[in-house]
Design an enzyme around this catalytic site. Structure first.
Site, PDB file in Angstrom:
ATOM      1  N   TRP A  47      -2.899  -2.684  -1.485  1.00 35.07           N
ATOM      2  CA  TRP A  47      -2.472  -4.041  -1.857  1.00 35.07           C
ATOM      3  C   TRP A  47      -3.192  -4.954  -0.868  1.00 35.07           C
ATOM      4  CZ3 TRP A  47       0.367  -8.098   0.369  1.00 35.07           C
ATOM      5  CH2 TRP A  47       0.858  -9.054  -0.531  1.00 35.07           C
TER       6      TRP A  47
ATOM      7  N   CYS B 281       0.825  -1.214   0.000  1.00 33.54           N
ATOM      8  CA  CYS B 281       0.000   0.000   0.000  1.00 33.54           C
ATOM      9  C   CYS B 281       0.856   1.259   0.000  1.00 33.54           C
ATOM     10  CB  CYS B 281      -0.871   0.034   1.242  1.00 33.54           C
ATOM     11  SG  CYS B 281      -1.829  -1.443   1.492  1.00 33.54           S
TER      12      CYS B 281
ATOM     13  N   LYS C  55       6.268  -4.015  -4.525  1.00 37.18           N
ATOM     14  CA  LYS C  55       7.697  -3.692  -4.605  1.00 37.18           C
ATOM     15  C   LYS C  55       8.319  -3.644  -3.215  1.00 37.18           C
ATOM     16  CE  LYS C  55      11.403  -2.362  -6.831  1.00 37.18           C
ATOM     17  NZ  LYS C  55      12.102  -3.417  -7.583  1.00 37.18           N
TER      18      LYS C  55
ATOM     19  N   GLU D 269      17.393 -17.253  -9.443  1.00 34.62           N
ATOM     20  CA  GLU D 269      16.975 -15.882  -9.763  1.00 34.62           C
ATOM     21  C   GLU D 269      16.279 -15.853 -11.134  1.00 34.62           C
ATOM     22  OE1 GLU D 269      16.388 -13.174  -8.556  1.00 34.62           O
ATOM     23  OE2 GLU D 269      16.614 -11.622 -10.048  1.00 34.62           O
TER      24      GLU D 269
ATOM     25  N   ARG E 256       5.044   0.316  -6.121  1.00 35.89           N
ATOM     26  CA  ARG E 256       5.000  -0.567  -4.960  1.00 35.89           C
ATOM     27  C   ARG E 256       4.043  -1.736  -5.151  1.00 35.89           C
ATOM     28  NH1 ARG E 256       6.673   2.650  -0.359  1.00 35.89           N
ATOM     29  NH2 ARG E 256       5.348   1.509   1.049  1.00 35.89           N
TER      30      ARG E 256
ATOM     31  N   HIS F 292      18.164 -36.060  -8.620  1.00 38.44           N
ATOM     32  CA  HIS F 292      17.537 -36.388  -7.331  1.00 38.44           C
ATOM     33  C   HIS F 292      16.060 -36.005  -7.320  1.00 38.44           C
ATOM     34  CE1 HIS F 292      21.414 -37.489  -5.720  1.00 38.44           C
ATOM     35  NE2 HIS F 292      21.896 -36.374  -6.213  1.00 38.44           N
TER      36      HIS F 292
ATOM     37  N   LYS G  28      12.542 -14.600 -11.661  1.00 40.38           N
ATOM     38  CA  LYS G  28      12.253 -13.494 -12.581  1.00 40.38           C
ATOM     39  C   LYS G  28      11.201 -13.924 -13.598  1.00 40.38           C
ATOM     40  CE  LYS G  28      13.564 -10.842 -11.211  1.00 40.38           C
ATOM     41  NZ  LYS G  28      14.272 -10.278 -10.096  1.00 40.38           N
TER      42      LYS G  28
ATOM     43  N   ASN H 216      -1.447   1.277   5.778  1.00 41.13           N
ATOM     44  CA  ASN H 216      -0.542   0.313   5.158  1.00 41.13           C
ATOM     45  C   ASN H 216      -0.055  -0.595   6.280  1.00 41.13           C
ATOM     46  OD1 ASN H 216       1.513  -1.069   3.912  1.00 41.13           O
ATOM     47  ND2 ASN H 216       2.840   0.701   3.585  1.00 41.13           N
ATOM     48  N   GLY H 217      -0.229  -1.901   6.125  1.00 42.34           N
ATOM     49  CA  GLY H 217       0.219  -2.830   7.173  1.00 42.34           C
ATOM     50  C   GLY H 217      -0.884  -3.815   7.517  1.00 42.34           C
TER      51      GLY H 217
ATOM     52  N   GLU I 157       7.652 -14.422 -11.844  1.00 38.21           N
ATOM     53  CA  GLU I 157       6.954 -13.221 -11.365  1.00 38.21           C
ATOM     54  C   GLU I 157       6.521 -12.311 -12.507  1.00 38.21           C
ATOM     55  OE1 GLU I 157       8.994 -10.478  -8.712  1.00 38.21           O
ATOM     56  OE2 GLU I 157      10.870 -10.768  -9.752  1.00 38.21           O
TER      57      GLU I 157
HETATM   58  O1  M6R Z   1      13.269  -4.438  -1.145  1.00 41.40           O
HETATM   59  P1  M6R Z   1      13.841  -5.809  -0.963  1.00 41.40           P
HETATM   60  O2  M6R Z   1      15.100  -6.000  -1.731  1.00 41.40           O
HETATM   61  O3  M6R Z   1      14.026  -6.165   0.485  1.00 41.40           O
HETATM   62  O4  M6R Z   1      12.769  -6.784  -1.553  1.00 41.40           O
HETATM   63  C1  M6R Z   1      12.929  -8.167  -1.437  1.00 41.40           C
HETATM   64  C2  M6R Z   1      11.989  -8.909  -2.353  1.00 41.40           C
HETATM   65  O5  M6R Z   1      10.669  -8.588  -2.056  1.00 41.40           O
HETATM   66  C3  M6R Z   1      12.277  -8.597  -3.836  1.00 41.40           C
HETATM   67  O6  M6R Z   1      13.591  -8.873  -4.188  1.00 41.40           O
HETATM   68  C4  M6R Z   1      11.332  -9.423  -4.730  1.00 41.40           C
HETATM   69  O7  M6R Z   1      11.646 -10.777  -4.632  1.00 41.40           O
HETATM   70  C5  M6R Z   1      11.415  -8.934  -6.173  1.00 41.40           C
HETATM   71  N1  M6R Z   1      10.098  -8.770  -6.704  1.00 41.40           N
HETATM   72  C6  M6R Z   1      12.132  -9.859  -7.072  1.00 41.40           C
HETATM   73  O8  M6R Z   1      12.189  -9.409  -8.384  1.00 41.40           O
END
Ligand code: M6R
Length: 608
Positions: free
Chosen positions: A74, A2, A603, A480, A27, A503, A484, A98-99, A487
């Protein structure tokens, strides 16, 4: 997650509030709303979905008023509908939040039993009802807000408007960040300084437990006991960075192509190019004396930490304990004060990572923050700060922050190696020379691989699942790559250590399963090739990301190859990140997802 903005001004606010919300769009959110006070009454407009919907609604039904609060939601409790969108109104009180209010269920029962009628499924609404109840009991506005804060448990950044007071916004913080902006005869409130950058760069950050009354010309801040406190006013750097996509289609694409410059900025703070030495930056962390390093982080930042672990162990002979922050904090790890702890976070606000930092501090460890936002909570609470200088990252999928985190971790690992006598001066100079080549090699790679990546991405976009494999530092990079891809394109993907293939995951391999293998021609190459042969023998479709030496050493008919220049192993993870990121980006474009704000993602994850 949020976003909150507020303005106490002397000119109409609704348009400016929505503009500020747009700067928080990165965000992630699924509904939005704005409330103002006009003619002695509260008014609001709310919408499901994106801010364009809210703008369209405001065009049809404008909102007047020179004071207002606004919110991008959010969803946590209750579906992302207009009914659940903030601001919530109860008895002349408007609230945005927010929270998560953790004891909302018990408060809701109590308030309902006392006659409150809830209109939403959110946890937030209890806040407005609590304040309303305290006011009915005879309390003034401040007293009622203070009493409410003593009853709620959990994480919150709040803003409240009172219909009977068109000159102040009340706000409170416990967890998610809040920045108060000082203007000329106007004051502002935002989830971060980026939201407020068009209005002011003079910012006061609230700290946990603070609550405040914001008027047009002044802010009064109190701690949780109601004692008046002062917090420093500082000049924020947020306004220094323009936030636009330039000629790129998406922020993610721009941020991928920003990397040579971003990495160059990062390195210039950690490397002395005159003598090819790493700059002494460790501050409060005496790498020479620490016995081990604990790293915690979330998502992509965690995967950067996993790569860092290989470097700290190899170059500094420093044992590393690493875990995702949500596990680390509850594992009851026996932590020795002789250990140091590193927290990696682009936003510097991730709730789980912040909790780990506080946990390690309680256990007497020296702490360091690898962050992109030097004004963030994680940076402010750490003993040493290692900024990554990536500039604002707007795409939800982390790209340039990842490689800049890696660049900082590599430099720190070399610095730690030097401090611990594990790296000689000559070795340090060689490693630093290689690090310094990174921006040039990145630019060269970005210039050359796009056409091939686009062709491969068109095919990947038709797949239901993808496997990524790698060994050594290419193993976390495989994870990673999978993160990527899933997501941004919503295609299921998983990254494995190539040695783990037989395995379990090999059961998935058939002619429909693309297997992306990340294999620079390093000391693991031959072993990874054996794993590829196992995939090829089962008809798996291989996409090999390798370097010139690797490509020359191997030819398989069933295979597509993305060939990168030969590079030193210390920069390979950053260079190999580029095709991995571009594959995810172009696949998402072909699938047609909302690349910069993928569904359900935020974000800055400020709740557990
Ligand atoms: O702001 P941060 O680096 O702490 O965020 C951590 C994760 O939420 C962030 O890296 C998330 O996994 C990304 N969407 C990945 O692309």
């Amino acid at each position: 997650m949020c976003g909150i903005v507020g303005i106490v001004g002397h000119q109409p606010v609704s348009e400016r509030l929505v503009d500020a919300l747009k700067r928080l769009e990165y965000r992630g959110y699924d509904s939005a709303g704005v409330a103002t006070i006009d003619g002695g009454a509260l008014h609001r407009r709310r919408c499901e979905g994106k801010l364009v919907n809210l703008e369209a609604k405001l065009k049809e039904q404008p909102l007047a008023g020179t004071i207002g609060i606004a919110h991008t939601r959010w969803a946590t409790h209750g579906a992302p509908t207009e009914r659940n969108a903030h601001p919530h109104f109860t008895d002349g009180i408007a609230v945005v939040h927010n929270g998560i209010i953790e004891n909302f269920a018990e408060l809701k029962d109590e308030l309902t039993a006392a006659g409150a009628e809830f209109q939403t499924d959110t946890d937030t609404e209890v806040i407005a009802h609590l304040v309303a109840r305290f006011r009915r009991g005879g309390m003034g506005r401040r007293e009622a807000v203070h009493a409410m804060l003593k009853r709620v448990r959990g994480a919150y950044a709040l803003a409240l408007l009172f219909e009977d007071d068109p000159s102040t916004i009340m706000t409170a913080r416990n967890g998610p960040p809040l920045a108060i902006g000082h203007g000329v005869d106007e004051m502002f409130l935002g989830s971060d300084a980026i939201a407020l950058a068009p209005f002011t760069n003079e910012i006061t950050y609230l700290i946990d437990g603070d609550w405040a009354v914001i008027g047009k010309t002044a802010v009064h801040i109190f701690d949780i006991d109601g004692k008046s406190v002062t917090r420093p006013r500082q000049v924020s750097m947020a306004a220094a960075h323009p936030i636009d996509k330039g000629n790129y289609r998406h922020f993610m694409e721009k941020e991928i192509y920003d990397q040579p410059e971003a990495i160059s900025d990062t390195l210039s703070h950690y490397i002395n190019f005159l003598d090819n030495r790493v700059v002494e930056v460790s501050g409060d962390i005496a790498f020479a004396n620490v016995q081990s390093l604990a790293i915690s982080a979330c998502g992509t930042a965690y995967l950067a930490g996993l790569i860092g672990k290989y470097w700290f162990e190899r170059y500094a002979r420093l044992p590393v304990e690493i875990d995702v922050a949500s596990e680390f904090r509850y594992r009851e790890i026996p932590l020795s004060p002789q250990a140091a702890a590193l927290f990696i976070s682009q936003s510097g606000e991730t709730a789980d990572t912040l909790a780990c930092l506080r946990y390690c501090k309680e256990h007497g460890l020296k702490t360091g923050a690898v962050v992109n936002t030097r004004e963030s909570t994680i940076a402010r609470e750490s003993d040493a700060v290692f900024p990554i200088f990536a500039g604002p990252e707007i795409g939800v999928a982390s790209t340039k922050a990842f490689t800049c985190q890696l660049a900082v971790l590599a430099a720190l690992a070399v610095a730690a190696g030097r401090a611990r006598g594990a790296v000689t001066e000559k070795e340090e100079q060689i490693l630093v020379e290689r690090l310094a080549e990174m921006p040039r090699v990145m630019a060269q790679v970005l210039d050359s691989i796009q056409p091939k990546i686009e062709r491969l991405s068109r095919e990947l976009a038709k797949c239901r699942a993808v496997l990524y494999l790698g060994r050594g530092t290419s193993f976390p990079l495989a994870m990673e790559g999978a993160l990527k891809l899933k997501e941004t394109s919503y295609i299921h993907a998983q990254g494995y250590a190539a040695g783990e293939l037989k395995h379990g995951p090999i059961a998935l391999v058939d002619e429909n399963m693309p297997v992306i293998v990340i294999a620079p021609h390093d000391r693991f190459f031959d072993k990874t090739v054996s794993n590829m042969q196992e995939v090829a023998a089962r008809g798996g479709r291989i996409i090999l990301i390798t370097d010139e030496k690797g490509a020359a050493a191997l030819k398989l008919d069933t295979m597509h190859t993305i060939v990168l220049p030969n590079v030193h192993e210390i920069i390979a993870p950053m260079i190999f990140s580029l095709p991995v990121q571009l594959l995810a980006y172009h696949t998402a474009v072909f699938v047609g997802t909302d690349v910069d704000q993928p569904r359900n993602l935020a974000k800055s994850v400020t709740v557990e």
